[in-house]
Design a protein around this motif. Structure first.
Motif, PDB file in Angstrom:
ATOM      1  N   VAL A 178      35.772  30.281  28.866  1.00  0.00           N
ATOM      2  CA  VAL A 178      35.328  31.313  29.798  1.00  0.00           C
ATOM      3  C   VAL A 178      34.017  30.855  30.430  1.00  0.00           C
ATOM      4  O   VAL A 178      33.064  30.532  29.718  1.00  0.00           O
ATOM      5  N   TRP A 179      34.017  30.795  31.742  1.00  0.00           N
ATOM      6  CA  TRP A 179      32.821  30.436  32.504  1.00  0.00           C
ATOM      7  C   TRP A 179      32.249  31.687  33.131  1.00  0.00           C
ATOM      8  O   TRP A 179      32.986  32.481  33.723  1.00  0.00           O
ATOM      9  N   ASN A 180      30.943  31.876  33.040  1.00  0.00           N
ATOM     10  CA  ASN A 180      30.264  32.939  33.767  1.00  0.00           C
ATOM     11  C   ASN A 180      29.882  32.388  35.132  1.00  0.00           C
ATOM     12  O   ASN A 180      29.028  31.508  35.222  1.00  0.00           O
ATOM     13  N   VAL A 181      30.546  32.895  36.164  1.00  0.00           N
ATOM     14  CA  VAL A 181      30.431  32.355  37.519  1.00  0.00           C
ATOM     15  C   VAL A 181      29.761  33.389  38.420  1.00  0.00           C
ATOM     16  O   VAL A 181      30.131  34.566  38.416  1.00  0.00           O
ATOM     17  N   ASP A 182      28.767  32.947  39.190  1.00  0.00           N
ATOM     18  CA  ASP A 182      28.073  33.817  40.140  1.00  0.00           C
ATOM     19  C   ASP A 182      28.914  33.989  41.394  1.00  0.00           C
ATOM     20  O   ASP A 182      29.340  32.995  41.995  1.00  0.00           O
ATOM     21  N   PHE A 183      29.142  35.251  41.793  1.00  0.00           N
ATOM     22  CA  PHE A 183      29.869  35.558  43.017  1.00  0.00           C
ATOM     23  C   PHE A 183      28.914  36.155  44.042  1.00  0.00           C
ATOM     24  O   PHE A 183      28.142  37.048  43.723  1.00  0.00           O
ATOM     25  N   ASP A 184      28.991  35.643  45.255  1.00  0.00           N
ATOM     26  CA  ASP A 184      28.309  36.219  46.413  1.00  0.00           C
ATOM     27  C   ASP A 184      29.442  36.651  47.334  1.00  0.00           C
ATOM     28  O   ASP A 184      30.080  35.829  47.988  1.00  0.00           O
ATOM     29  N   ASP A 185      29.715  37.929  47.346  1.00  0.00           N
ATOM     30  CA  ASP A 185      30.945  38.500  47.880  1.00  0.00           C
ATOM     31  C   ASP A 185      30.632  39.331  49.119  1.00  0.00           C
ATOM     32  O   ASP A 185      29.872  40.293  49.029  1.00  0.00           O
ATOM     33  N   TRP A 186      31.182  38.957  50.263  1.00  0.00           N
ATOM     34  CA  TRP A 186      30.952  39.664  51.529  1.00  0.00           C
ATOM     35  C   TRP A 186      32.241  40.298  52.021  1.00  0.00           C
ATOM     36  O   TRP A 186      33.274  39.631  52.080  1.00  0.00           O
ATOM     37  N   MET A 187      32.172  41.578  52.403  1.00  0.00           N
ATOM     38  CA  MET A 187      33.309  42.297  52.982  1.00  0.00           C
ATOM     39  C   MET A 187      32.918  42.774  54.371  1.00  0.00           C
ATOM     40  O   MET A 187      31.790  43.242  54.564  1.00  0.00           O
ATOM     41  N   TYR A 188      33.874  42.662  55.305  1.00  0.00           N
ATOM     42  CA  TYR A 188      33.637  43.086  56.691  1.00  0.00           C
ATOM     43  C   TYR A 188      34.799  43.972  57.132  1.00  0.00           C
ATOM     44  O   TYR A 188      35.948  43.521  57.183  1.00  0.00           O
ATOM     45  N   GLN A 189      34.508  45.235  57.446  1.00  0.00           N
ATOM     46  CA  GLN A 189      35.557  46.136  57.918  1.00  0.00           C
ATOM     47  C   GLN A 189      35.816  45.852  59.387  1.00  0.00           C
ATOM     48  O   GLN A 189      34.897  45.871  60.210  1.00  0.00           O
ATOM     49  N   MET A 190      37.072  45.565  59.720  1.00  0.00           N
ATOM     50  CA  MET A 190      37.453  45.220  61.079  1.00  0.00           C
ATOM     51  C   MET A 190      37.878  46.454  61.882  1.00  0.00           C
ATOM     52  O   MET A 190      37.561  46.580  63.055  1.00  0.00           O
ATOM     53  N   ASP A 191      38.624  47.345  61.219  1.00  0.00           N
ATOM     54  CA  ASP A 191      39.034  48.622  61.810  1.00  0.00           C
ATOM     55  C   ASP A 191      39.394  49.545  60.656  1.00  0.00           C
ATOM     56  O   ASP A 191      39.081  49.229  59.504  1.00  0.00           O
ATOM     57  N   ASP A 192      40.058  50.668  60.926  1.00  0.00           N
ATOM     58  CA  ASP A 192      40.321  51.618  59.841  1.00  0.00           C
ATOM     59  C   ASP A 192      41.358  51.116  58.833  1.00  0.00           C
ATOM     60  O   ASP A 192      41.488  51.670  57.755  1.00  0.00           O
ATOM     61  N   LYS A 193      42.090  50.042  59.154  1.00  0.00           N
ATOM     62  CA  LYS A 193      43.125  49.512  58.258  1.00  0.00           C
ATOM     63  C   LYS A 193      42.789  48.153  57.641  1.00  0.00           C
ATOM     64  O   LYS A 193      43.253  47.840  56.561  1.00  0.00           O
ATOM     65  N   VAL A 194      42.019  47.322  58.332  1.00  0.00           N
ATOM     66  CA  VAL A 194      41.825  45.926  57.929  1.00  0.00           C
ATOM     67  C   VAL A 194      40.380  45.645  57.519  1.00  0.00           C
ATOM     68  O   VAL A 194      39.445  46.050  58.203  1.00  0.00           O
ATOM     69  N   MET A 195      40.249  44.931  56.405  1.00  0.00           N
ATOM     70  CA  MET A 195      38.946  44.444  55.948  1.00  0.00           C
ATOM     71  C   MET A 195      39.121  42.980  55.534  1.00  0.00           C
ATOM     72  O   MET A 195      40.129  42.620  54.923  1.00  0.00           O
ATOM     73  N   LEU A 196      38.153  42.152  55.897  1.00  0.00           N
ATOM     74  CA  LEU A 196      38.147  40.751  55.495  1.00  0.00           C
ATOM     75  C   LEU A 196      37.090  40.550  54.426  1.00  0.00           C
ATOM     76  O   LEU A 196      36.046  41.205  54.438  1.00  0.00           O
ATOM     77  N   ASN A 197      37.364  39.639  53.503  1.00  0.00           N
ATOM     78  CA  ASN A 197      36.493  39.416  52.351  1.00  0.00           C
ATOM     79  C   ASN A 197      36.361  37.914  52.124  1.00  0.00           C
ATOM     80  O   ASN A 197      37.349  37.195  52.113  1.00  0.00           O
ATOM     81  N   ARG A 198      35.122  37.468  51.947  1.00  0.00           N
ATOM     82  CA  ARG A 198      34.854  36.058  51.651  1.00  0.00           C
ATOM     83  C   ARG A 198      33.835  36.003  50.524  1.00  0.00           C
ATOM     84  O   ARG A 198      32.776  36.611  50.607  1.00  0.00           O
ATOM     85  N   SER A 199      34.181  35.266  49.468  1.00  0.00           N
ATOM     86  CA  SER A 199      33.311  35.163  48.293  1.00  0.00           C
ATOM     87  C   SER A 199      33.023  33.705  47.995  1.00  0.00           C
ATOM     88  O   SER A 199      33.935  32.889  47.956  1.00  0.00           O
TER      89      SER A 199
END
Length: 185
Positions: free
Chosen positions: A145-166
């Motif tokens: 088990v590795w403890n991994v740092d996440f820098d997680d960004w979410m961007y809402q595009m409209d009322d249905k779609v969201m993009l996520n990049r970590s």
């Protein structure tokens, strides 16, 4: 070529170092404050959401793909908004997994989160259409088990779609990234 001592004496090294540090400052969530639609986790993550994603190693090779179905709901507990995101993953190798997030909206508009494989608390900050989560994930890798740092960004595009990049890091070394597209039913 000048020696290190002569560069310091000439005042060249200090501006170079400061310029390098300024480049590390990175993006802040405040840069997205004017972007629309305004992201409200309580509104977007309420109901059923599908997500499709992939993990790429630091060289860019896709190592794993997945589909996730999230059953999300919010309720008031002692006057505070608390969300439960029950995530069910199906991985490209045929395996499945589950993560259940508990997310609490703080009085200052920030968010804190916890899940069984998150070490400590996740810290979230939203502005405009963006949310930035930072947390440590206990990630099983080859029987360890590795403890991994996440820098997680979410961007809402409209009322249905969201993009996520970590971006994932261990000891400050970039391991790879996860890219996701969410679609609200």
């Amino acid at each position: 070529m000048k020696s290190l001592r002569s560069m310091i004496a000439a005042g060249v090294l200090v501006p170079l170092l400061l310029g390098g540090l300024a480049g590390c400052a990175g993006t802040t969530v405040d840069q997205y404050r004017a972007q629309q639609p305004t992201l409200d986790l309580r509104q977007y993550f309420n109901g059923t959401i599908d997500g499709w994603g992939m993990f790429q190693d630091r060289g860019g090779e896709v190592k794993k793909r997945f589909h996730v179905v999230i059953d999300a709901k919010w309720e008031k507990k002692d006057g505070v908004d608390v969300g439960t995101l029950d995530e069910h993953f199906t991985w490209s190798d045929g395996t499945t997994s589950q993560r259940v997030w508990t997310i609490t909206r703080q009085a200052d508009g920030r968010y804190s989160g916890s899940a069984g494989d998150v070490v400590g608390a996740a810290d979230g900050e939203a502005a405009g259409n963006a949310l930035r989560w930072r947390y440590v994930l206990a990630l099983p890798v080859d029987g360890k088990v590795w403890n991994v740092d996440f820098d997680d960004w979410m961007y809402q595009m409209d009322d249905k779609v969201m993009l996520n990049r970590s971006e994932m890091r261990k000891f400050g070394i970039r391991l790879g990234e996860v890219t996701l597209s969410f679609s609200k039913r």
